[in-house]
Design a protein around this motif. Sequence first.
Motif, PDB file in Angstrom:
ATOM      1  N   MET A   1      37.629  26.312  22.064  1.00  0.00           N
ATOM      2  CA  MET A   1      36.605  25.770  21.198  1.00  0.00           C
ATOM      3  C   MET A   1      36.941  24.308  20.884  1.00  0.00           C
ATOM      4  N   SER A   2      36.006  23.418  21.159  1.00  0.00           N
ATOM      5  CA  SER A   2      36.263  22.004  20.891  1.00  0.00           C
ATOM      6  C   SER A   2      35.828  21.654  19.469  1.00  0.00           C
ATOM      7  N   THR A   3      36.524  20.695  18.906  1.00  0.00           N
ATOM      8  CA  THR A   3      36.169  20.259  17.557  1.00  0.00           C
ATOM      9  C   THR A   3      35.090  19.187  17.639  1.00  0.00           C
ATOM     10  N   PRO A   4      34.148  19.229  16.739  1.00  0.00           N
ATOM     11  CA  PRO A   4      33.097  18.209  16.765  1.00  0.00           C
ATOM     12  C   PRO A   4      33.679  16.848  16.392  1.00  0.00           C
ATOM     13  N   PRO A   5      33.059  15.777  16.879  1.00  0.00           N
ATOM     14  CA  PRO A   5      33.560  14.451  16.528  1.00  0.00           C
ATOM     15  C   PRO A   5      33.372  14.219  15.030  1.00  0.00           C
ATOM     16  N   PRO A   6      34.225  13.417  14.427  1.00  0.00           N
ATOM     17  CA  PRO A   6      34.071  13.147  13.000  1.00  0.00           C
ATOM     18  C   PRO A   6      32.794  12.344  12.749  1.00  0.00           C
ATOM     19  N   GLU A   7      32.226  12.529  11.591  1.00  0.00           N
ATOM     20  CA  GLU A   7      31.036  11.749  11.268  1.00  0.00           C
ATOM     21  C   GLU A   7      31.407  10.277  11.132  1.00  0.00           C
ATOM     22  N   GLN A   8      30.464   9.439  11.477  1.00  0.00           N
ATOM     23  CA  GLN A   8      30.638   7.996  11.340  1.00  0.00           C
ATOM     24  C   GLN A   8      29.766   7.514  10.189  1.00  0.00           C
ATOM     25  N   ARG A   9      30.308   6.671   9.337  1.00  0.00           N
ATOM     26  CA  ARG A   9      29.541   6.069   8.256  1.00  0.00           C
ATOM     27  C   ARG A   9      29.108   4.687   8.734  1.00  0.00           C
ATOM     28  N   LEU A  10      27.816   4.439   8.706  1.00  0.00           N
ATOM     29  CA  LEU A  10      27.288   3.180   9.209  1.00  0.00           C
ATOM     30  C   LEU A  10      26.460   2.486   8.138  1.00  0.00           C
ATOM     31  N   ALA A  11      26.395   1.157   8.211  1.00  0.00           N
ATOM     32  CA  ALA A  11      25.594   0.357   7.289  1.00  0.00           C
ATOM     33  C   ALA A  11      24.911  -0.758   8.068  1.00  0.00           C
ATOM     34  N   GLN A  12      23.723  -1.122   7.607  1.00  0.00           N
ATOM     35  CA  GLN A  12      22.935  -2.163   8.255  1.00  0.00           C
ATOM     36  C   GLN A  12      22.144  -2.919   7.197  1.00  0.00           C
ATOM     37  N   PHE A  13      21.676  -4.124   7.560  1.00  0.00           N
ATOM     38  CA  PHE A  13      20.783  -4.829   6.653  1.00  0.00           C
ATOM     39  C   PHE A  13      19.729  -5.606   7.424  1.00  0.00           C
ATOM     40  N   VAL A  14      18.649  -5.915   6.717  1.00  0.00           N
ATOM     41  CA  VAL A  14      17.544  -6.710   7.226  1.00  0.00           C
ATOM     42  C   VAL A  14      16.887  -7.353   6.002  1.00  0.00           C
ATOM     43  N   ARG A  15      16.119  -8.397   6.190  1.00  0.00           N
ATOM     44  CA  ARG A  15      15.419  -9.017   5.052  1.00  0.00           C
ATOM     45  C   ARG A  15      13.986  -8.502   4.985  1.00  0.00           C
ATOM     46  N   LEU A  16      13.537  -8.243   3.783  1.00  0.00           N
ATOM     47  CA  LEU A  16      12.166  -7.805   3.553  1.00  0.00           C
ATOM     48  C   LEU A  16      11.329  -8.997   3.096  1.00  0.00           C
ATOM     49  N   ASN A  17      10.161  -9.160   3.689  1.00  0.00           N
ATOM     50  CA  ASN A  17       9.253 -10.201   3.224  1.00  0.00           C
ATOM     51  C   ASN A  17       8.812  -9.828   1.809  1.00  0.00           C
ATOM     52  N   PRO A  18       8.980 -10.725   0.828  1.00  0.00           N
ATOM     53  CA  PRO A  18       8.671 -10.394  -0.566  1.00  0.00           C
ATOM     54  C   PRO A  18       7.263  -9.837  -0.772  1.00  0.00           C
TER      55      PRO A  18
END
Length: 121
Positions: free
Chosen positions: A1-18
């Motif tokens: 039985m293989s172990t699942p890969p660990p979860e990855q925590r990701l972050a991103q950003f973009v600008r919103l037009n006001p």
Amino acid sequence: MSTPPPEQRLAQFVRLNPSALKKYKEMHANVWPEVLLAIRECNIRDYSIFYDDISGVLFATFKYVGSDYKADMQKMAGYEKVREWWDITDGMQESPVIGAVSSKEGPGWWKGMEEVFYMKE
């Protein structure tokens, strides 16, 4: 039985037009069910988007629980409703990614960020 890969925590950003803030919030208060399903099917969990009213930045954070992020993002881009959603939301945003064309093509739309600190419980 293989172990699942660990979860990855990701972050991103973009600008919103006001001028798009109200519509953006309305859309995210009522995300289309097909978009939510696609996000889940592409192994994204615990997804949040924050807004900074001074800089106009949208900041997203999520956990990726799959084993091939690139393949899952290509899969997500193949969903018609997701592509329709991106057409609308991309028009509300300004990408900080050099050479960005849209969420559907190019080097990416949201700018990935490096995690420099994490305190787990």
